[in-house]
Design a protein around this motif. Structure first.
Motif, short mmCIF file in Angstrom:
data_model
loop_
_atom_site.label_atom_id
_atom_site.label_comp_id
_atom_site.label_asym_id
_atom_site.label_seq_id
_atom_site.Cartn_x
_atom_site.Cartn_y
_atom_site.Cartn_z
N LEU A 22 48.46 43.69 29.65
CA LEU A 22 47.87 43.66 28.31
C LEU A 22 48.15 44.97 27.59
O LEU A 22 48.55 45.97 28.21
N SER A 23 47.93 44.99 26.29
CA SER A 23 48.22 46.18 25.49
C SER A 23 47.31 47.37 25.84
O SER A 23 47.68 48.51 25.62
N ASP A 24 46.14 47.11 26.42
CA ASP A 24 45.23 48.20 26.78
C ASP A 24 45.50 48.78 28.17
O ASP A 24 44.77 49.64 28.64
N GLY A 25 46.55 48.31 28.84
CA GLY A 25 46.91 48.84 30.15
C GLY A 25 46.34 48.03 31.30
O GLY A 25 46.71 48.24 32.45
N ALA A 26 45.43 47.12 31.02
CA ALA A 26 44.88 46.25 32.06
C ALA A 26 45.80 45.06 32.24
O ALA A 26 46.75 44.87 31.48
N PHE A 27 45.52 44.25 33.25
CA PHE A 27 46.29 43.04 33.50
C PHE A 27 45.39 41.83 33.29
O PHE A 27 44.18 41.91 33.48
N ALA A 28 45.99 40.71 32.93
CA ALA A 28 45.30 39.43 32.84
C ALA A 28 45.96 38.48 33.82
O ALA A 28 47.18 38.34 33.83
N ALA A 29 45.14 37.85 34.67
CA ALA A 29 45.68 36.93 35.67
C ALA A 29 45.07 35.55 35.48
O ALA A 29 43.85 35.43 35.34
N THR A 30 45.92 34.55 35.43
CA THR A 30 45.45 33.17 35.48
C THR A 30 45.81 32.64 36.87
O THR A 30 46.92 32.85 37.34
N LEU A 31 44.84 32.00 37.50
CA LEU A 31 45.01 31.55 38.88
C LEU A 31 44.73 30.07 39.01
O LEU A 31 43.78 29.56 38.41
N LYS A 32 45.55 29.38 39.80
CA LYS A 32 45.32 27.95 40.06
C LYS A 32 44.10 27.74 40.94
O LYS A 32 43.37 26.78 40.77
N ALA A 33 43.88 28.64 41.86
CA ALA A 33 42.82 28.47 42.86
C ALA A 33 41.43 28.57 42.22
O ALA A 33 41.22 29.33 41.28
#
Length: 77
Positions: A22-33
């Motif tokens: 993400l633009s703020d340095g964090a990550f976004a994760a989408t998970l199937k589980a």
């Protein structure tokens, strides 16, 4: 060896799995589980390991095991 700690916003139970910076340095994760019995956390560790090209044993949860906002440690060689 260098250890980095990243912040990940997790959305379990999604249609596909992905990890985005993400633009703020964090990550976004989408998970199937689903968030049941640690399945989402295990999938997140595998996804982060693949992204940073390290073995799964080099990735660990620092905090947020039961939360959507997690801190993940990655040991880089």
């Amino acid at each position: 060896m260098t250890t980095i700690v990243i912040q990940v916003k997790v959305k379990p139970g999604s249609r596909d799995s992905s990890l985005q910076l993400l633009s703020d340095g964090a990550f976004a994760a989408t998970l199937k589980a689903p968030p049941v019995d640690g399945k989402a956390n295990a999938e997140l560790i595998a996804l982060v390991a693949k992204h940073f090209k390290v073995p799964k044993s080099a990735v660990s949860l620092r905090s947020g095991a039961a939360a959507r906002l997690k801190r993940v440690a990655v040991m880089l060689s």
